[in-house]
Structures are given as C-alpha cells and as structure tokens.
Design an enzyme around this catalytic site. Structure first.
Site: not given
Ligand code: NDP
Length: 449
Positions: A130, A170
């Site tokens: 990572k 991510d």
């Molecule tokens: P994105 O950046 O696309 O979206 C993240 C989302 O979570 C946004 O809605 C964001 O809000 C919200 N968010 C981020 N930080 C916080 C916080 N501290 N408190 C509340 N809301 C928060 O990321 P992903 O969708 O890609 O990833 C989301 C999760 O899934 C993570 O844990 C990631 O590690 C995991 N994941 C992702 C994969 C992928 O393929 N993308 C694969 C496997 C796991 P805002 O828009 O306001 O920032």
C-alpha cells in the site's frame, strides 16, 4: 481460545506493540488477524518454529520520501509519501495509493497488511502493499494535482514495475490521478508496461475495474445471505460513503432490487426514505465523480440531509460501510442491532472498530470483513495485469463473470474455514484463516528469507 492460546496471543501482541509503538491502526489490523489464526498457528509447530506470524507482521520494506511540488501561485509545497512493500510471497506487490491528509505510516501499514490476505483470498498471484501521501487533492486545482503526481512518480518509479510492484487507486486516487502517474512513469522509463492498474479504458485499463469493488461487495453479500437462507431483494441497505466503492455498490444494490436508504461523505449523510432511484443515482454520480461536489448540494424528493452525522441511526436490514476505517463504532453498531440489522458487509477497509465487531458477534449479525467482501477491486486489478501482459482486452461481460466467480470462491473459502458449530459462518475468522494459510505455506517453503 483456551487460556494457553490467549497467553500466547497476549505475548505476541505485546511484542508487536513494543516494536510498532503509536501505530494504532496497524496494531488493530494485526490484532484482528492474529486473534483468528492463533489457535491454528499454535497447532502447527512448523509455522511457529519458523516465526511466520512475527515475520508476516514485519514489512519487507517501507520507502519514505518527500514530494515537492509547486502551487498555481508559484509557491513551493512539500508532502510526505510512502510505499509499504509488505509481502511478496504470492506474487508482485499489489495495493492502492491513498491521497488524504489523514495518511500516516500506521494507516498504510494496516492497509498493506490487510492487502496480503485479501490478495491471497482472490487466488491470483499478488503480494500485499500500500502507499500514498498526506497530500489532499480535494482543495487543489487540476494542474496542482498533476504536478504533485508527476513529482511523486519521480521517486516512485525506481521502486515499481510490472513484475515488482503494481500500485492502483484508493481514497483520493481515481482515474485522473492514475493517468497522471502513468504518464509520468512512461516518460521516465521510456516504455509502456502494466505498472499501474485502474488505467483509462483507452490505454490498457480493464472493463469493470471502476465498478469492481462495489459490485463485488454486493455479490459477496448475496452469497452470504443465500448461505443463511436470506436474499438481498427488498432489503433496506444503509451505505456509507459516496466515492468509488459506495457509488457502484449502490448501483448494483438497486439492480438487485434492494433499497439504498443512505449515502454519506465526510461532511454528513443523506437519508433517502423511499430508496435511491436510478435517476437519483446518476445525478449523485455526476455530482461526485464529475463536479467533485458535496452531498449537501444534492436536492431530491424524499431526501433529508444530516450534517456532520453518520448513517447508522437509520433503520436497515444491511449496513454497508464503504467510506473509511473505523467509521462504524460501538454506538452505531448498538443502534443498528436495536433496529434489527441482519448483516454487515464491508466495502471499506477496516471500517468497523473492535468493539463494534464484538457487538455484532454477540447478537449473531452476519459480518463480512473488507478483506473478503471488498476484494473484487484488487481482483479485477489482477485481471487488468493479465490482460496487459497478454496485450488483449476482455469484454465487460467476461470480466464481470470472472469477478462473480472470484467473489463466489472467496465466499466458499470463508465457509470452509469459518463455519461454526451452530452452522453459521464467522466470516472474520474464515477470511483471516483462509488468507493467512496460503501465505504462511509459501513463506515456510521459501526457508529463512
Ligand atoms: P473515494 O475517495 O472514491 O471515496 C471515499 C468516500 O469516503 C468519500 O465519500 C469520502 O467523502 C468518504 N470519506 C473519506 N474519508 C472519510 C472520513 N474520514 N470520514 C467520513 N467519510 C470519509 O475512495 P474509495 O471509494 O475508493 O475507497 C473507500 C474505501 O474502500 C476505503 O477504505 C478504501 O481503502 C476501500 N477500498 C477501495 C477500493 C477501490 O477499488 N477503490 C478497493 C478496496 C477497498 P468526501 O467525498 O467528503 O471526501
């Protein structure tokens, strides 16, 4: 756990905490895995003698570097970046890059550690890694993001390669960032290779990669419900997040006839009383993906915005946390249980705190941990690597079919390793033991390396 096993576990965790002080997220991730695997580990002396647990919790290496870049106003800024190459026993290092102000070495070590076992569960040849930076792309212009990505790649390119380490996206790293990183990699190396995944479809990206984590999570949820004589159709689902994972989980849930009653971002959540419609989903996708806006700006009929809150107060049958780590705490878990939740299926990595996990366990709530249920993203990244290596592109239908098969196989592994005496499946134990065994066997076979 017997008292002897508990003693060994406590001793192991004490040592780990001493070696990794202040790294609370990393300690939490190791705690969860070690708790599941300890009984099996202690029954197999050959693994214990080879100190597999001690070795697998120590990254192969961590690369830390400064990224200096220039703002649109001509001011110099510097951020810290990391690549944690955790374990390559099963294949080249593989795992995403995260850009978020909350990124620390501890967060990346927890994510890299989880990635080892998740990648193992997919059955594809991928090790765990990572990386990322405490850079915040949210308040930056397009050109600033480009300059940051280019500067980061100037150091990163020395450490990655299609047979060495293959980063992906991510939080904060989507198609735009991957494209800037990839463009700079090609400029520095003077060659095209599948060194990053999540690329655009026109330059080596895989069909269904964008959708894969969210869709895969819903496929896993379906298998989990079927295993326990339930179905997803008609269920109310509280989804958190509105990024890549949450959006495509919500899309697949709608297609499966479930009712998506919430979505959230870091500023609050929306309650969609009658369930999200396809039209509303498309509007939110445009708002988040294209306009990079906030959910508070979304106005639709039957939609209520709750500022500064998380969605767990809304009654639902299934909770699908898809935002970030530790977003579902004990209080939220108790409210969900009180409101009759039957299953939790994690789209995010480690979104549920240890206390919340205990609450769900106590009340017999089915609980799929991210390393099993969100493995669809990295699985399709693995398929992107295969397509790049073969210089071919599979159709969306073909990739989707492979994704479904992989999620089914991961579910099967969890059932094999996690079925309890009462016939219910403990998916946390199942995924930890299933993922760990394969890595442990490979490490044992390699000898003292
Ligand atoms: P994105 O950046 O696309 O979206 C993240 C989302 O979570 C946004 O809605 C964001 O809000 C919200 N968010 C981020 N930080 C916080 C916080 N501290 N408190 C509340 N809301 C928060 O990321 P992903 O969708 O890609 O990833 C989301 C999760 O899934 C993570 O844990 C990631 O590690 C995991 N994941 C992702 C994969 C992928 O393929 N993308 C694969 C496997 C796991 P805002 O828009 O306001 O920032």
């Amino acid at each position: 756990m017997t008292s002897a096993e508990q003693k060994e576990f406590d001793q192991f965790m004490q040592g780990l905490k001493k070696r990794n002080p202040h790294e609370t997220e990393f300690q939490q991730a190791v705690h969860e895995v070690a708790l599941s695997v300890m009984p099996w580990y202690l029954q197999h002396d050959e693994f214990r003698k080879a100190q597999i647990l001690e070795r697998v919790t120590e990254p192969d290496r961590i690369i830390t570097f400064r990224v200096t870049w220039m703002t649109d106003e001509g001011e110099i800024r510097a951020n810290r970046a990391w690549r944690v190459q955790f374990n390559n026993s099963l294949g080249p290092y593989k795992g995403g890059l995260r850009f978020h102000p909350s990124v620390t070495q501890s967060v990346l070590k927890f994510l890299g550690f989880e990635q080892i076992f998740k990648n193992s569960l997919t059955g594809l040849p991928m090790g765990g890694a990572k990386g990322g930076s405490n850079f915040n792309p949210k308040d930056k212009s397009q050109n600033e993001v480009m300059r940051f990505c280019q500067s980061m790649m100037i150091e990163l390119h020395r450490h990655i390669g299609e047979d060495i380490d293959v980063p992906a996206g991510d939080i904060g790293v989507g198609g735009r960032e991957i494209s800037y990183l990839f463009g700079q990699y090609m400029r520095l190396e003077n060659r095209w290779s599948g060194v990053l995944t999540g690329k655009g479809l026109s330059f080596g990206g895989s069909a269904v990669r964008k959708e894969a984590t969210g869709w895969g999570c819903v496929y896993f949820c379906e298998s989990m419900l079927q295993q326990h004589n339930e179905s997803i159709e008609g269920k109310k689902v509280a989804v958190s997040g509105s990024g890549n994972v949450a959006l495509y989980a919500a899309q697949k849930l709608i297609h499966k006839g479930a009712k998506v009653v919430t979505l959230s971002d870091s500023k609050g959540f929306i309650h969609i009383k009658d369930g999200l419609t396809e039209e509303q989903w498309e509007e939110i996708r445009t708002l988040k993906e294209k306009q990079r806006g906030r959910l508070s700006e979304f106005k639709g009929s039957g939609i209520e915005y709750h500022k500064g809150e998380r969605p767990w107060s809304i009654a639902c049958d299934i909770a699908m946390p898809c935002a970030t780590q530790n977003e579902l705490e004990e209080a939220g878990a108790k409210t969900l249980v009180k409101n009759g939740v039957i299953a939790v299926c994690e789209g995010a990595n480690m979104p549920t705190t240890f206390q919340a996990i205990s609450t769900f366990r106590e009340h017999g709530v089915l609980h799929a941990p991210g390393k099993a249920s969100n493995a669809g993203g990295v699985a399709v990244s693995g398929l992107e690597q295969s397509q790049n290596a073969m210089r071919i592109s599979w159709s969306p239908e073909e990739v989707d079919q492979r994704l479904r098969d992989i999620m089914k196989n991961i579910h099967r592994r969890c059932v094999e390793e996690g079925t309890t005496e009462n016939g219910r499946v403990d998916y946390i134990d199942g995924s930890n033991i299933g993922g760990f065994k394969k890595v442990a066997e490979a490490m044992l076979a390699y000898g003292a390396v």
